[in-house]
Design a protein around this motif. Structure first.
Motif, PDB file in Angstrom:
ATOM      1  N   SER A   1      -5.815  27.284 -14.167  1.00  0.00           N
ATOM      2  CA  SER A   1      -5.705  26.351 -15.389  1.00  0.00           C
ATOM      3  C   SER A   1      -4.709  27.041 -16.286  1.00  0.00           C
ATOM      4  O   SER A   1      -4.001  26.400 -17.068  1.00  0.00           O
ATOM      5  N   ARG A   2      -4.591  28.634 -16.317  1.00  0.00           N
ATOM      6  CA  ARG A   2      -3.627  29.113 -17.443  1.00  0.00           C
ATOM      7  C   ARG A   2      -2.245  28.688 -16.789  1.00  0.00           C
ATOM      8  O   ARG A   2      -1.249  28.418 -17.699  1.00  0.00           O
TER       9      ARG A   2
ATOM     10  N   LEU B   1      -1.216  25.985 -15.441  1.00  0.00           N
ATOM     11  CA  LEU B   1      -1.092  24.461 -15.570  1.00  0.00           C
ATOM     12  C   LEU B   1      -0.789  24.652 -17.128  1.00  0.00           C
ATOM     13  O   LEU B   1      -0.072  23.873 -17.611  1.00  0.00           O
ATOM     14  N   TYR B   2      -1.494  25.287 -17.973  1.00  0.00           N
ATOM     15  CA  TYR B   2      -1.461  25.258 -19.368  1.00  0.00           C
ATOM     16  C   TYR B   2      -0.209  25.622 -19.676  1.00  0.00           C
ATOM     17  O   TYR B   2       0.729  25.022 -20.540  1.00  0.00           O
TER      18      TYR B   2
ATOM     19  N   GLN C   1      -7.244  23.392 -23.944  1.00  0.00           N
ATOM     20  CA  GLN C   1      -6.601  24.557 -24.995  1.00  0.00           C
ATOM     21  C   GLN C   1      -5.159  23.847 -25.213  1.00  0.00           C
ATOM     22  O   GLN C   1      -5.097  24.263 -26.594  1.00  0.00           O
TER      23      GLN C   1
ATOM     24  N   ALA D   1      -7.159  23.325 -19.142  1.00  0.00           N
ATOM     25  CA  ALA D   1      -5.854  23.531 -19.648  1.00  0.00           C
ATOM     26  C   ALA D   1      -5.568  22.594 -20.690  1.00  0.00           C
ATOM     27  O   ALA D   1      -4.932  22.986 -21.808  1.00  0.00           O
TER      28      ALA D   1
ATOM     29  N   THR E   1     -10.371  22.363 -13.719  1.00  0.00           N
ATOM     30  CA  THR E   1      -9.452  23.412 -14.025  1.00  0.00           C
ATOM     31  C   THR E   1      -8.364  22.671 -15.277  1.00  0.00           C
ATOM     32  O   THR E   1      -8.009  23.088 -15.913  1.00  0.00           O
TER      33      THR E   1
END
Ligand SMILES: Cc1ncc(COP(=O)(O)O)c(C=O)c1O
Length: 520
Positions: free
Chosen positions: A30-31, A33-34, A75, A72, A68
């Motif tokens: 997810s980080r 993708l973010y 955020q 992202a 996931t």
């Protein structure tokens, strides 16, 4: 063409993100993708206000769990890069500081390049630099006098489109794959009949290799049959397209002069590996090579173990006499590679030409071509085969021949007052251009410069020579321009030439008058 829609851009971004998150790397998915999305929003690659696909679709396309993706997106919403609108979805935020994305280093440099409109200077290889010497500047647009451009307005476009549609529907699935046959058999058969009957070429369909224009034929021949440093005889003056291919193959070009009988092969010329000729209609002088010279050339090729590239680019268009038989038909030693093109009879953007190969070269050339260039355009080739077999080829050729004869006459008429007082024009028994021979390079340069000021591109004859300064003149294409355009541009050229001549006469009279003893 329509600009890429913001939705299409988004699709590309998702595709790139899918590959990025699939790469083995550290950090939670997810980080990653973010970070990937934030970087693209910051760089201005995603238009503010465009809608993101649903989290479900994103998860599917990115091969990630939905949670996931949601983590992202949440955020990014929390940080203000995305915004959610109730019932409508998630959108790229329309933040003022992102509108130009000027803060993002990547976007800034892309913008700087686009606004400057100039590519940065690069160091080309010396071969690349020589190659560009044969390539006109990108600001040179086709115009009235562009040599080699056919009458595109006369091409039977509706018929061609019908044929293309039919052959597209009929195309077998295997034509979508890689091809190695040397071209669609039906096209090679139709061509073989045409070449045998109309050009006296001796061949079987299997000897014909379909290529993407004569240019690709020259390139393939040079690469397969010569080594860097080998010598190629080229006609002086001659065709820059072929010379560029030979330069690219690292050949040493040797200019052999052309006179009223064609290429003049002297006994003391250094031995070549390749010889390039346009015997039916020498380019650009328009001379037809005599039988004596043809036999001498074949003998020289035999003596040196050299290959002859016969470039028969426009022999369909002869006006005075019937078509001249090809040099290939006289060759008993298997030394001639006959190159033809559809660029003149149909249109240059088609990119189809052919090489008739000596038997010994059939297999090597077909394999090398499939490896080096990849074959293709089988649907187009198949449509072309029907075009030829059904007689659509010979009819337009006859129509175009009449059209070009008329356009040449129009150009001659426009230039006639200049010709009466000394402007020399080539005979023009064939082809799509005339040569106007000029007395000096100053006149050639002056006419070219004045033409540029008037939006009329002129091709200086001296640039067709390998060894400077070359003979001054102009290569005047007439086939691709309408009768009215020829009248207008021809009239302009006549006036300019007459004005320059009047100036020259006046200054020579002044010189004579002021010479010592002139009054005596
Ligand atoms: C002398 C000569 N040969 C060959 C060609 C044809 O080249 P291509 O089939 O690559 O379009 C041209 C085109 O202008 C030409 O002038």
């Amino acid at each position: 063409m329509e600009p890429l829609s913001s939705q299409a851009k988004l699709d590309w971004v998702i595709d790139a993100l899918a590959m990025e998150v699939a790469e083995p790397a550290s950090g939670p998915l997810s980080r990653r993708l973010y970070l990937g999305l934030r970087e693209r929003i910051q760089a201005g690659r995603l238009a503010p206000g465009s809608r993101l696909p649903s989290s479900r679709r994103l998860a599917r396309e990115l091969c990630l769990g939905r949670n996931t993706v949601l983590a992202a997106l949440e955020q990014l919403v929390a940080e203000g890069f995305l915004e959610t609108r109730a019932g409508a979805g998630t959108f790229i935020a329309d933040l003022p500081q992102l509108a130009g994305a000027s803060s993002a280093p990547g976007a800034a440099s892309e913008q700087a390049l686009a606004s400057a409109g100039e590519a940065p200077e690069v160091a080309l290889s010396s071969r690349g630099t020589r190659l560009l010497g044969y390539s006109p500047g990108s600001n040179l647009r086709p115009g009235v006098f562009t040599p080699g451009l056919p009458a595109l307005d006369r091409f039977p476009q509706a018929l061609w489109q019908r044929l293309m549609r039919r052959h597209l529907h009929r195309a077998p699935t295997e034509w979508l794959g890689y091809q190695t046959q040397g071209g669609v058999p039906a096209l090679r058969e139709a061509l073989c009949d045409y070449l045998r009957l109309s050009r006296s070429v001796r061949c079987r369909p299997e000897q014909i290799l379909i290529v993407q224009g004569a240019q690709q034929g020259f390139e393939l021949i040079a690469r397969l049959l010569t080594d860097p440093g080998d010598r190629a005889w080229v006609e002086e003056p001659g065709y820059g397209g072929a010379k560029a291919c030979f330069e690219a193959a690292g050949l040493e070009l040797h200019a052999v002069p052309v006179d009223d009988e064609g290429l003049r092969v002297a006994a003391d010329l250094p031995a070549p590996r390749l010889i390039q000729v346009t015997p039916s209609h020498q380019y650009p002088s328009g001379v037809t090579m005599t039988l004596g010279r043809r036999l001498a050339l074949l003998e020289a090729a035999e003596k040196h173990g050299a290959w002859i590239v016969e470039d028969d680019y426009d022999s369909e268009f002869r006006y005075g006499q019937g078509p001249i038989a090809a040099l290939q038909g006289l060759d008993n030693g298997g030394r001639v590679l006959y190159v033809g093109t559809f660029s003149k009879v149909l249109y240059p953007g088609l990119r189809l030409g052919y090489v008739v190969l000596p038997e010994a070269l059939v297999d090597p050339c077909r394999r090398a071509n499939a490896r080096l260039h990849r074959e293709g355009q089988y649907v187009v080739q198949s449509a072309l085969a029907e075009f030829i077999a059904a007689g659509h080829f010979s009819r337009p050729v006859r129509r175009m021949r009449d059209c070009y004869r008329g356009r040449q006459a129009r150009l001659r008429d426009a230039l006639a007052p200049a010709v009466r007082v000394g402007l020399e024009l080539s005979e023009g028994q064939a082809g799509m251009h005339l040569v106007a021979w000029l007395d000096d390079h100053v006149t050639e340069a002056a006419l070219v410069a004045r033409g540029l000021d008037h939006g009329i591109g002129l091709s200086p004859l001296s640039t067709y020579y390998l060894t400077p300064p070359g003979r001054p003149g102009l290569v005047l294409g007439y086939a691709g321009a309408s009768e009215e355009e020829i009248d207008r541009a021809g009239g302009w050229l006549r006036r300019e030439w007459l004005a320059l001549r009047a100036k020259r006469v006046a200054s020579s009279m002044t010189k004579v008058a002021t010479e010592p003893g002139a009054r005596a």
